[in-house]
Design a protein around this motif. Sequence first.
Motif, PDB file in Angstrom:
ATOM      1  N   ASP A 193      -4.037  -2.671  49.008  1.00 19.50           N
ATOM      2  CA  ASP A 193      -4.016  -2.685  47.545  1.00 19.50           C
ATOM      3  C   ASP A 193      -3.186  -3.868  47.080  1.00 19.50           C
ATOM      4  O   ASP A 193      -2.286  -4.320  47.795  1.00 19.50           O
ATOM      5  CB  ASP A 193      -3.429  -1.379  47.013  1.00 19.50           C
ATOM      6  CG  ASP A 193      -1.959  -1.296  47.286  1.00 19.50           C
ATOM      7  OD1 ASP A 193      -1.186  -1.774  46.444  1.00 19.50           O
ATOM      8  OD2 ASP A 193      -1.568  -0.806  48.362  1.00 19.50           O
ATOM      9  N   ASN A 194      -3.511  -4.336  45.905  1.00 17.19           N
ATOM     10  CA  ASN A 194      -2.871  -5.564  45.442  1.00 17.19           C
ATOM     11  C   ASN A 194      -1.515  -5.334  44.786  1.00 17.19           C
ATOM     12  O   ASN A 194      -0.795  -6.301  44.528  1.00 17.19           O
ATOM     13  CB  ASN A 194      -3.818  -6.306  44.489  1.00 17.19           C
ATOM     14  CG  ASN A 194      -4.796  -7.166  45.259  1.00 17.19           C
ATOM     15  OD1 ASN A 194      -4.796  -7.149  46.492  1.00 17.19           O
ATOM     16  ND2 ASN A 194      -5.614  -7.922  44.551  1.00 17.19           N
ATOM     17  N   SER A 199      -6.780  -9.059  41.562  1.00 20.57           N
ATOM     18  CA  SER A 199      -7.806  -8.169  42.117  1.00 20.57           C
ATOM     19  C   SER A 199      -9.131  -8.554  41.481  1.00 20.57           C
ATOM     20  O   SER A 199      -9.235  -9.564  40.801  1.00 20.57           O
ATOM     21  CB  SER A 199      -7.490  -6.713  41.763  1.00 20.57           C
ATOM     22  OG  SER A 199      -6.255  -6.339  42.290  1.00 20.57           O
ATOM     23  N   GLY A 200     -10.117  -7.728  41.690  1.00 20.21           N
ATOM     24  CA  GLY A 200     -11.384  -7.919  40.989  1.00 20.21           C
ATOM     25  C   GLY A 200     -12.507  -8.428  41.854  1.00 20.21           C
ATOM     26  O   GLY A 200     -13.657  -8.466  41.414  1.00 20.21           O
ATOM     27  N   ALA A 201     -12.203  -8.830  43.111  1.00 24.66           N
ATOM     28  CA  ALA A 201     -13.273  -9.398  43.927  1.00 24.66           C
ATOM     29  C   ALA A 201     -14.363  -8.352  44.192  1.00 24.66           C
ATOM     30  O   ALA A 201     -15.555  -8.609  43.960  1.00 24.66           O
ATOM     31  CB  ALA A 201     -12.707  -9.918  45.249  1.00 24.66           C
ATOM     32  N   ILE A 202     -13.947  -7.174  44.642  1.00 24.10           N
ATOM     33  CA  ILE A 202     -14.955  -6.157  44.980  1.00 24.10           C
ATOM     34  C   ILE A 202     -15.675  -5.686  43.714  1.00 24.10           C
ATOM     35  O   ILE A 202     -16.903  -5.599  43.669  1.00 24.10           O
ATOM     36  CB  ILE A 202     -14.296  -4.977  45.739  1.00 24.10           C
ATOM     37  CG1 ILE A 202     -13.718  -5.471  47.075  1.00 24.10           C
ATOM     38  CG2 ILE A 202     -15.314  -3.855  45.990  1.00 24.10           C
ATOM     39  CD1 ILE A 202     -12.897  -4.451  47.849  1.00 24.10           C
ATOM     40  N   GLY A 203     -14.891  -5.448  42.671  1.00 23.51           N
ATOM     41  CA  GLY A 203     -15.484  -4.971  41.411  1.00 23.51           C
ATOM     42  C   GLY A 203     -16.466  -5.973  40.829  1.00 23.51           C
ATOM     43  O   GLY A 203     -17.586  -5.615  40.445  1.00 23.51           O
ATOM     44  N   GLY A 224     -11.104  -0.306  40.902  1.00 24.12           N
ATOM     45  CA  GLY A 224      -9.803  -0.695  41.451  1.00 24.12           C
ATOM     46  C   GLY A 224      -9.419   0.191  42.621  1.00 24.12           C
ATOM     47  O   GLY A 224     -10.152   1.089  43.018  1.00 24.12           O
ATOM     48  N   THR A 225      -8.230  -0.048  43.132  1.00 22.13           N
ATOM     49  CA  THR A 225      -7.810   0.673  44.321  1.00 22.13           C
ATOM     50  C   THR A 225      -6.555   1.500  44.064  1.00 22.13           C
ATOM     51  O   THR A 225      -6.427   2.615  44.546  1.00 22.13           O
ATOM     52  CB  THR A 225      -7.488  -0.337  45.458  1.00 22.13           C
ATOM     53  OG1 THR A 225      -8.637  -1.154  45.648  1.00 22.13           O
ATOM     54  CG2 THR A 225      -7.159   0.378  46.757  1.00 22.13           C
ATOM     55  N   ASN A 230      -5.222 -13.169  46.873  1.00 20.78           N
ATOM     56  CA  ASN A 230      -5.902 -11.878  46.988  1.00 20.78           C
ATOM     57  C   ASN A 230      -5.933 -11.524  48.462  1.00 20.78           C
ATOM     58  O   ASN A 230      -5.695 -12.370  49.332  1.00 20.78           O
ATOM     59  CB  ASN A 230      -7.326 -11.950  46.412  1.00 20.78           C
ATOM     60  CG  ASN A 230      -7.932 -10.555  46.153  1.00 20.78           C
ATOM     61  OD1 ASN A 230      -7.299  -9.520  46.400  1.00 20.78           O
ATOM     62  ND2 ASN A 230      -9.164 -10.534  45.662  1.00 20.78           N
ATOM     63  N   THR A 243      -8.015  -4.797  38.671  1.00 24.64           N
ATOM     64  CA  THR A 243      -9.440  -4.847  38.351  1.00 24.64           C
ATOM     65  C   THR A 243      -9.720  -4.232  36.977  1.00 24.64           C
ATOM     66  O   THR A 243     -10.523  -4.753  36.199  1.00 24.64           O
ATOM     67  CB  THR A 243     -10.240  -4.079  39.433  1.00 24.64           C
ATOM     68  OG1 THR A 243      -9.933  -4.636  40.706  1.00 24.64           O
ATOM     69  CG2 THR A 243     -11.737  -4.171  39.201  1.00 24.64           C
ATOM     70  N   ASP A 291     -10.593  -9.587  51.632  1.00 21.85           N
ATOM     71  CA  ASP A 291     -11.301  -8.309  51.795  1.00 21.85           C
ATOM     72  C   ASP A 291     -12.533  -8.408  52.688  1.00 21.85           C
ATOM     73  O   ASP A 291     -12.974  -7.411  53.247  1.00 21.85           O
ATOM     74  CB  ASP A 291     -11.729  -7.779  50.423  1.00 21.85           C
ATOM     75  CG  ASP A 291     -10.536  -7.462  49.538  1.00 21.85           C
ATOM     76  OD1 ASP A 291      -9.655  -6.712  49.971  1.00 21.85           O
ATOM     77  OD2 ASP A 291     -10.488  -7.971  48.411  1.00 21.85           O
TER      78      ASP A 291
HETATM   79  N1  GLU Z   1      -8.475  -6.898  46.858  1.00 28.67           N
HETATM   80  C1  GLU Z   1      -9.264  -6.017  46.022  1.00 28.67           C
HETATM   81  C2  GLU Z   1     -10.271  -6.806  45.206  1.00 28.67           C
HETATM   82  O1  GLU Z   1     -10.063  -7.969  44.939  1.00 28.67           O
HETATM   83  C3  GLU Z   1      -8.433  -5.245  45.049  1.00 28.67           C
HETATM   84  C4  GLU Z   1      -7.431  -4.331  45.632  1.00 28.67           C
HETATM   85  C5  GLU Z   1      -6.816  -3.489  44.526  1.00 28.67           C
HETATM   86  O2  GLU Z   1      -7.561  -3.071  43.604  1.00 28.67           O
HETATM   87  O3  GLU Z   1      -5.609  -3.250  44.559  1.00 28.67           O
HETATM   88  O4  GLU Z   1     -11.258  -6.236  44.798  1.00 28.67           O
END
Ligand code: GLU
Length: 259
Positions: free
Chosen positions: A144-145, A46-50, A206-207, A130, A9, A133
């Motif tokens: 975590d990715n 990653s990046g979906a939550i962010g 990020g995670t 991904n 992310t 989530d």
């Molecule tokens: N799957 C989470 C996302 O897309 C990220 C996990 C991670 O940051 O490792 O936001």
Amino acid sequence: MRIVIKIGTSTLAHKSGLLNIRRVEGLVKAMSDLKNAGNEIILVSSGAIGMGAGKLSLADKPSDIPTKQAAAAVGQCELMYTYDKLFSEYNHTVAQILITGEDIEHSARRSNFENTVRRLLELGALPIINENDSIATDEIVIGDNDTLGAIAATAVNADLLILLSDIDGLYTADPHKDKNAVLLECVDEITPEIEGMTGGAGSRFGTGGMATKIKAAKIAVNAGIDMIIANGKDPAVLYEILEGKNVGTRFTARKDDIK
Ligand code: GLU
């Protein structure tokens, strides 16, 4: 080469959570070029939550599960829309695969995942993976990715796993706090000393952080796959890695394993 590239992310998004357009465009261009050169690329993004948090104008990374899952649902859409648009410019077809921990633990589901990725590669598509989530809960979460990247690399018997992050690699100490910290170019064995170099958590949205990267390295090297941690701020790093230049930290695969 069959290469799994994990992008964190902090590489994809600005501190606001919104997409770092120039960075992502550069990375997509480089990955498209590597694919044109005959490599098979699997992206773990990653990046979906962010990005969901950014799009929903949330002040920070959500901490409660429903908001995280809602943010992921919004952000995953935005992510795939962006990748589809950008990879299409270079005539590459992307495919989305979302998995949970259960899909890995359950052997029939795991082999469905493996078969789908392999078939996509045969068809010339670029799988983008991904964690799901919006569905994953504590019990079934991969979490975590970095780990997801290592799981994916193992599942498809990749030649190389690259983790792109906002840090140049593994340092002997936290480089933000200790000016004597030295970047390790190569790690042949993950000793307790190496595991002690992991430092704190990851970025705002990020995670991971270094601990999950070492965990991923263990999975990869035990499966006979080299893993590199490199800074994703300059997409040219992908070319340098493929040209065999020393960038970031390389964890070398255990030689006693037959892939
Ligand atoms: N799957 C989470 C996302 O897309 C990220 C996990 C991670 O940051 O490792 O936001």
